[in-house]
Design a protein around this motif. Structure first.
Motif, mmCIF file in Angstrom:
data_model
loop_
_atom_site.group_PDB
_atom_site.id
_atom_site.type_symbol
_atom_site.label_atom_id
_atom_site.label_comp_id
_atom_site.label_asym_id
_atom_site.label_seq_id
_atom_site.Cartn_x
_atom_site.Cartn_y
_atom_site.Cartn_z
ATOM 1 N N GLY A 1 0.809 -1.210 0.000
ATOM 2 C CA GLY A 1 0.000 0.000 0.000
ATOM 3 C C GLY A 1 0.845 1.263 0.000
ATOM 4 O O GLY A 1 2.047 1.239 0.287
ATOM 5 N N ALA A 2 0.203 2.379 -0.295
ATOM 6 C CA ALA A 2 0.852 3.681 -0.250
ATOM 7 C C ALA A 2 0.965 4.117 1.211
ATOM 8 O O ALA A 2 0.174 3.715 2.066
ATOM 9 C CB ALA A 2 0.035 4.701 -1.035
ATOM 10 N N ASP B 1 0.294 -0.249 4.626
ATOM 11 C CA ASP B 1 -0.169 -1.637 4.677
ATOM 12 C C ASP B 1 0.631 -2.534 3.745
ATOM 13 O O ASP B 1 1.084 -2.102 2.677
ATOM 14 C CB ASP B 1 -1.642 -1.734 4.272
ATOM 15 C CG ASP B 1 -2.579 -1.158 5.306
ATOM 16 O OD1 ASP B 1 -2.161 -0.969 6.468
ATOM 17 O OD2 ASP B 1 -3.747 -0.900 4.969
ATOM 18 N N LEU B 2 0.771 -3.774 4.151
ATOM 19 C CA LEU B 2 1.374 -4.830 3.344
ATOM 20 C C LEU B 2 0.445 -6.023 3.424
ATOM 21 O O LEU B 2 0.094 -6.474 4.520
ATOM 22 C CB LEU B 2 2.755 -5.208 3.879
ATOM 23 C CG LEU B 2 3.413 -6.422 3.225
ATOM 24 C CD1 LEU B 2 3.878 -6.071 1.810
ATOM 25 C CD2 LEU B 2 4.578 -6.933 4.048
ATOM 26 N N ARG C 1 -3.074 -8.943 6.410
ATOM 27 C CA ARG C 1 -2.734 -7.522 6.387
ATOM 28 C C ARG C 1 -1.800 -7.184 7.541
ATOM 29 O O ARG C 1 -2.099 -7.466 8.707
ATOM 30 C CB ARG C 1 -3.998 -6.677 6.502
ATOM 31 C CG ARG C 1 -3.751 -5.201 6.433
ATOM 32 C CD ARG C 1 -5.091 -4.452 6.608
ATOM 33 N NE ARG C 1 -4.869 -3.172 7.222
ATOM 34 C CZ ARG C 1 -4.866 -2.927 8.527
ATOM 35 N NH1 ARG C 1 -5.092 -3.891 9.381
ATOM 36 N NH2 ARG C 1 -4.650 -1.721 8.984
ATOM 37 N N PHE C 2 -0.660 -6.581 7.201
ATOM 38 C CA PHE C 2 0.304 -6.096 8.176
ATOM 39 C C PHE C 2 0.365 -4.583 8.084
ATOM 40 O O PHE C 2 0.035 -4.009 7.046
ATOM 41 C CB PHE C 2 1.702 -6.671 7.886
ATOM 42 C CG PHE C 2 1.791 -8.157 8.033
ATOM 43 C CD1 PHE C 2 2.106 -8.730 9.254
ATOM 44 C CD2 PHE C 2 1.551 -8.985 6.950
ATOM 45 C CE1 PHE C 2 2.190 -10.110 9.388
ATOM 46 C CE2 PHE C 2 1.625 -10.360 7.082
ATOM 47 C CZ PHE C 2 1.942 -10.929 8.298
ATOM 48 N N VAL D 1 2.045 -5.640 13.458
ATOM 49 C CA VAL D 1 2.908 -4.490 13.208
ATOM 50 C C VAL D 1 4.315 -4.955 12.840
ATOM 51 O O VAL D 1 5.014 -5.586 13.642
ATOM 52 C CB VAL D 1 2.944 -3.554 14.437
ATOM 53 C CG1 VAL D 1 3.831 -2.346 14.153
ATOM 54 C CG2 VAL D 1 1.533 -3.107 14.801
ATOM 55 N N ILE D 2 4.729 -4.620 11.619
ATOM 56 C CA ILE D 2 6.037 -5.028 11.086
ATOM 57 C C ILE D 2 7.162 -4.296 11.804
ATOM 58 O O ILE D 2 7.110 -3.090 11.988
ATOM 59 C CB ILE D 2 6.131 -4.709 9.576
ATOM 60 C CG1 ILE D 2 5.075 -5.487 8.800
ATOM 61 C CG2 ILE D 2 7.529 -4.984 9.042
ATOM 62 C CD1 ILE D 2 4.946 -5.054 7.353
ATOM 63 N N TRP D 3 8.201 -5.061 12.173
ATOM 64 C CA TRP D 3 9.406 -4.422 12.675
ATOM 65 C C TRP D 3 10.624 -4.804 11.837
ATOM 66 O O TRP D 3 11.650 -4.153 11.882
ATOM 67 C CB TRP D 3 9.635 -4.694 14.150
ATOM 68 C CG TRP D 3 9.753 -6.132 14.552
ATOM 69 C CD1 TRP D 3 8.736 -6.972 14.866
ATOM 70 C CD2 TRP D 3 10.952 -6.890 14.694
ATOM 71 N NE1 TRP D 3 9.228 -8.214 15.193
ATOM 72 C CE2 TRP D 3 10.588 -8.184 15.100
ATOM 73 C CE3 TRP D 3 12.306 -6.606 14.526
ATOM 74 C CZ2 TRP D 3 11.521 -9.185 15.325
ATOM 75 C CZ3 TRP D 3 13.237 -7.600 14.764
ATOM 76 C CH2 TRP D 3 12.839 -8.876 15.157
#
Length: 131
Positions: free
Chosen positions: A21-22, A34-35, A50-51, A95-97
């Motif tokens: 996502g943007a 978003d990913l 969805r991340f 939540v991506i880290w």
């Protein structure tokens, strides 16, 4: 006495990028991106997960595109929200880290196997192997 504990689980998953996502500027000081990852534990029924990447982590997604094989490291977060009528709902966030390209994964659009090679003898050639 009331003791409140925040539990944050750190998890990882491997899958294929379905969508990047943007970056969304939510407020002056907060941004997210978003990913969507296709996770196919059972290839017949893939899951689309969805991340979220938050703040400076949004830049982690710049180099990834649809079809890339990735390993996503994320925190599982949850929180309550109470509406005006007093009804409480609960929300989860992934939540991506950290995110890595999977080493040795074929590039998007490339076949996942090598083309077959004809190893048979040409017509009329004798095979010099004893078996």
């Amino acid at each position: 006495m009331f003791i409140s504990t925040l539990l944050v689980l750190v998890m990882e998953i491997k899958g294929k990028v379905h969508e990047v996502g943007a970056t969304q500027q939510v407020s002056e000081t907060f941004k997210k991106r978003d990913l969507i990852v296709e996770y196919a534990e059972n290839p017949t029924y893939p899951e689309y997960i969805r991340f979220e990447a938050l703040q400076d982590k949004t830049a982690l997604l710049d180099t990834f595109k649809t079809g890339d094989e990735v390993e996503v490291f994320f925190n599982l977060r949850g929180r309550p929200w109470t509406d005006k009528t007093g009804k409480t709902s609960y929300f989860n966030s992934l939540v991506i880290w950290r995110i890595n390209a999977v080493a040795g994964a074929p590039a998007a659009g490339a076949p996942a196997y090598a083309a077959p090679v004809d190893v048979s003898n040409a017509p009329g050639e004798d095979d010099d192997l004893p078996f």
